[in-house]
Design a protein around this motif. Structure first.
Motif, PDB file in Angstrom:
ATOM      1  N   ASN A  85      45.445 -22.068  17.463  1.00 46.69           N
ATOM      2  CA  ASN A  85      45.159 -23.115  18.440  1.00 46.69           C
ATOM      3  C   ASN A  85      44.937 -22.530  19.835  1.00 46.69           C
ATOM      4  OD1 ASN A  85      45.528 -24.892  16.327  1.00 46.69           O
ATOM      5  ND2 ASN A  85      47.504 -25.640  17.026  1.00 46.69           N
ATOM      6  N   LEU A  86      45.724 -21.526  20.194  1.00 41.66           N
ATOM      7  CA  LEU A  86      45.562 -20.890  21.497  1.00 41.66           C
ATOM      8  C   LEU A  86      44.191 -20.231  21.599  1.00 41.66           C
ATOM      9  CD1 LEU A  86      46.842 -20.248  24.234  1.00 41.66           C
ATOM     10  CD2 LEU A  86      47.753 -18.146  23.211  1.00 41.66           C
ATOM     11  N   ALA A  87      43.771 -19.579  20.538  1.00 45.02           N
ATOM     12  CA  ALA A  87      42.437 -18.971  20.514  1.00 45.02           C
ATOM     13  C   ALA A  87      41.369 -20.034  20.750  1.00 45.02           C
ATOM     14  CB  ALA A  87      42.212 -18.269  19.176  1.00 45.02           C
ATOM     15  N   TYR A  88      41.532 -21.152  20.087  1.00 43.18           N
ATOM     16  CA  TYR A  88      40.578 -22.263  20.253  1.00 43.18           C
ATOM     17  C   TYR A  88      40.580 -22.760  21.702  1.00 43.18           C
ATOM     18  CZ  TYR A  88      38.490 -26.886  19.729  1.00 43.18           C
ATOM     19  OH  TYR A  88      37.710 -28.008  19.874  1.00 43.18           O
ATOM     20  N   PHE A  89      41.763 -22.879  22.302  1.00 43.46           N
ATOM     21  CA  PHE A  89      41.855 -23.319  23.698  1.00 43.46           C
ATOM     22  C   PHE A  89      41.118 -22.352  24.613  1.00 43.46           C
ATOM     23  CE2 PHE A  89      46.018 -26.041  23.592  1.00 43.46           C
ATOM     24  CZ  PHE A  89      45.462 -26.861  22.621  1.00 43.46           C
ATOM     25  N   TYR A  90      41.285 -21.051  24.358  1.00 50.94           N
ATOM     26  CA  TYR A  90      40.562 -20.046  25.162  1.00 50.94           C
ATOM     27  C   TYR A  90      39.061 -20.132  24.920  1.00 50.94           C
ATOM     28  CZ  TYR A  90      44.577 -17.474  27.061  1.00 50.94           C
ATOM     29  OH  TYR A  90      45.684 -17.103  27.768  1.00 50.94           O
ATOM     30  N   GLU A  91      38.684 -20.349  23.682  1.00 50.53           N
ATOM     31  CA  GLU A  91      37.252 -20.417  23.362  1.00 50.53           C
ATOM     32  C   GLU A  91      36.596 -21.636  24.013  1.00 50.53           C
ATOM     33  OE1 GLU A  91      34.223 -20.216  19.525  1.00 50.53           O
ATOM     34  OE2 GLU A  91      36.366 -20.491  19.154  1.00 50.53           O
ATOM     35  N   GLU A  92      37.301 -22.750  24.032  1.00 51.18           N
ATOM     36  CA  GLU A  92      36.738 -24.002  24.535  1.00 51.18           C
ATOM     37  C   GLU A  92      37.106 -24.304  25.985  1.00 51.18           C
ATOM     38  OE1 GLU A  92      34.596 -25.945  22.784  1.00 51.18           O
ATOM     39  OE2 GLU A  92      34.681 -24.399  21.237  1.00 51.18           O
ATOM     40  N   MET A 100      36.644 -15.495  26.055  1.00 58.90           N
ATOM     41  CA  MET A 100      36.376 -15.124  24.662  1.00 58.90           C
ATOM     42  C   MET A 100      37.160 -13.896  24.224  1.00 58.90           C
ATOM     43  SD  MET A 100      34.869 -17.273  22.855  1.00 58.90           S
ATOM     44  CE  MET A 100      34.639 -16.283  21.376  1.00 58.90           C
ATOM     45  N   GLU A 101      37.463 -12.988  25.131  1.00 58.92           N
ATOM     46  CA  GLU A 101      38.258 -11.815  24.738  1.00 58.92           C
ATOM     47  C   GLU A 101      39.658 -12.248  24.293  1.00 58.92           C
ATOM     48  OE1 GLU A 101      37.008  -8.790  24.076  1.00 58.92           O
ATOM     49  OE2 GLU A 101      35.189  -9.912  24.537  1.00 58.92           O
ATOM     50  N   LYS A 102      40.260 -13.141  25.054  1.00 59.19           N
ATOM     51  CA  LYS A 102      41.586 -13.645  24.667  1.00 59.19           C
ATOM     52  C   LYS A 102      41.482 -14.492  23.399  1.00 59.19           C
ATOM     53  CE  LYS A 102      43.944 -13.376  29.084  1.00 59.19           C
ATOM     54  NZ  LYS A 102      44.694 -14.083  30.137  1.00 59.19           N
ATOM     55  N   ALA A 103      40.409 -15.258  23.279  1.00 55.69           N
ATOM     56  CA  ALA A 103      40.217 -16.058  22.060  1.00 55.69           C
ATOM     57  C   ALA A 103      40.159 -15.141  20.838  1.00 55.69           C
ATOM     58  CB  ALA A 103      38.939 -16.888  22.166  1.00 55.69           C
ATOM     59  N   LYS A 104      39.370 -14.094  20.921  1.00 56.64           N
ATOM     60  CA  LYS A 104      39.248 -13.150  19.804  1.00 56.64           C
ATOM     61  C   LYS A 104      40.598 -12.506  19.476  1.00 56.64           C
ATOM     62  CE  LYS A 104      34.436 -11.992  20.782  1.00 56.64           C
ATOM     63  NZ  LYS A 104      33.524 -10.951  21.294  1.00 56.64           N
ATOM     64  N   HIS A 105      41.342 -12.133  20.515  1.00 57.96           N
ATOM     65  CA  HIS A 105      42.664 -11.531  20.317  1.00 57.96           C
ATOM     66  C   HIS A 105      43.564 -12.456  19.493  1.00 57.96           C
ATOM     67  CE1 HIS A 105      46.550  -9.664  21.213  1.00 57.96           C
ATOM     68  NE2 HIS A 105      46.970 -10.857  21.566  1.00 57.96           N
ATOM     69  N   TRP A 106      43.615 -13.724  19.879  1.00 58.04           N
ATOM     70  CA  TRP A 106      44.523 -14.652  19.199  1.00 58.04           C
ATOM     71  C   TRP A 106      44.002 -15.060  17.824  1.00 58.04           C
ATOM     72  CZ3 TRP A 106      49.303 -14.540  20.314  1.00 58.04           C
ATOM     73  CH2 TRP A 106      49.708 -14.220  21.609  1.00 58.04           C
ATOM     74  N   TYR A 107      42.675 -15.132  17.647  1.00 57.29           N
ATOM     75  CA  TYR A 107      42.152 -15.384  16.301  1.00 57.29           C
ATOM     76  C   TYR A 107      42.575 -14.245  15.367  1.00 57.29           C
ATOM     77  CZ  TYR A 107      39.106 -19.321  17.612  1.00 57.29           C
ATOM     78  OH  TYR A 107      38.622 -20.541  18.023  1.00 57.29           O
ATOM     79  N   LYS A 108      42.476 -13.008  15.863  1.00 58.51           N
ATOM     80  CA  LYS A 108      42.861 -11.855  15.039  1.00 58.51           C
ATOM     81  C   LYS A 108      44.355 -11.877  14.720  1.00 58.51           C
ATOM     82  CE  LYS A 108      40.796  -7.817  15.948  1.00 58.51           C
ATOM     83  NZ  LYS A 108      40.197  -6.696  16.726  1.00 58.51           N
ATOM     84  N   LYS A 109      45.189 -12.235  15.698  1.00 61.66           N
ATOM     85  CA  LYS A 109      46.643 -12.303  15.463  1.00 61.66           C
ATOM     86  C   LYS A 109      46.963 -13.331  14.369  1.00 61.66           C
ATOM     87  CE  LYS A 109      49.553 -10.607  18.132  1.00 61.66           C
ATOM     88  NZ  LYS A 109      50.352  -9.383  17.960  1.00 61.66           N
ATOM     89  N   ALA A 110      46.315 -14.484  14.439  1.00 60.84           N
ATOM     90  CA  ALA A 110      46.540 -15.517  13.423  1.00 60.84           C
ATOM     91  C   ALA A 110      46.023 -15.061  12.063  1.00 60.84           C
ATOM     92  CB  ALA A 110      45.881 -16.833  13.841  1.00 60.84           C
ATOM     93  N   ALA A 111      44.871 -14.399  12.054  1.00 61.00           N
ATOM     94  CA  ALA A 111      44.289 -13.914  10.789  1.00 61.00           C
ATOM     95  C   ALA A 111      45.211 -12.880  10.141  1.00 61.00           C
ATOM     96  CB  ALA A 111      42.906 -13.322  11.042  1.00 61.00           C
ATOM     97  N   GLU A 112      45.858 -12.056  10.952  1.00 63.86           N
ATOM     98  CA  GLU A 112      46.798 -11.057  10.425  1.00 63.86           C
ATOM     99  C   GLU A 112      47.960 -11.711   9.689  1.00 63.86           C
ATOM    100  OE1 GLU A 112      47.903  -8.801  13.890  1.00 63.86           O
ATOM    101  OE2 GLU A 112      45.925  -7.856  14.032  1.00 63.86           O
ATOM    102  N   GLN A 113      48.203 -13.003   9.987  1.00 67.20           N
ATOM    103  CA  GLN A 113      49.265 -13.744   9.300  1.00 67.20           C
ATOM    104  C   GLN A 113      48.689 -14.671   8.224  1.00 67.20           C
ATOM    105  OE1 GLN A 113      52.902 -14.890  11.385  1.00 67.20           O
ATOM    106  NE2 GLN A 113      51.674 -14.834  13.259  1.00 67.20           N
TER     107      GLN A 113
END
Length: 130
Positions: A85-92, A100-113
């Motif tokens: 959700n945080l990634a989405y907030f950064y993206e939008e 987008m850099e922070k969005a990508k970071h948090w998408y990757k963190k969530a994907a790792e889980q």
């Protein structure tokens, strides 16, 4: 919610009780209040839910800044839904400037889980092992 992801603990039991007692009976204000109590104690699942309540205006007035704040806390405390959700907030740009850099970071963190939507988002954004 997958019980395999969330570990059994008194906070998780309380979370489930809130959902059963108040969410399922559409008593959203009481559900929000209960989640806020857990969130203020630092329980990541509740922090994520409080962010959602503020984002969608469920049981509380919509507030993008508060949605961002609670979602960020959940993400930093390791909740994969909070991270997505945080990634989405950064993206939008919800409650924060677009980043987008922070969005990508948090998408990757969530994907790792093993967050399915985050994994898909990483594939869509071609986020390999950057």
């Amino acid at each position: 919610m997958s019980n395999a992801y969330y570990k059994a603990c008194p906070e998780f039991d309380r979370y489930n009780e809130l959902i059963e007692k108040y969410w399922n009976t559409k008593q959203f204000e009481k559900c929000f209040e209960g989640h806020m109590e857990l969130a203020e104690k630092g329980y990541p699942l509740a922090e994520c839910q409080v962010g959602y309540f503020f984002y969608d205006g469920i049981g509380v007035e919509k507030d993008a800044d508060k949605a961002f704040y609670w979602t960020q806390r959940a993400a930093e405390h390791g909740d994969r839904d909070g991270q997505f959700n945080l990634a989405y907030f950064y993206e939008e740009g919800i409650g924060t400037p677009v980043n987008m850099e922070k969005a990508k970071h948090w998408y990757k963190k969530a994907a790792e889980q093993n967050h399915d939507l985050a994994i898909q988002k990483c594939q869509d954004l071609n986020l390999g092992d950057e």
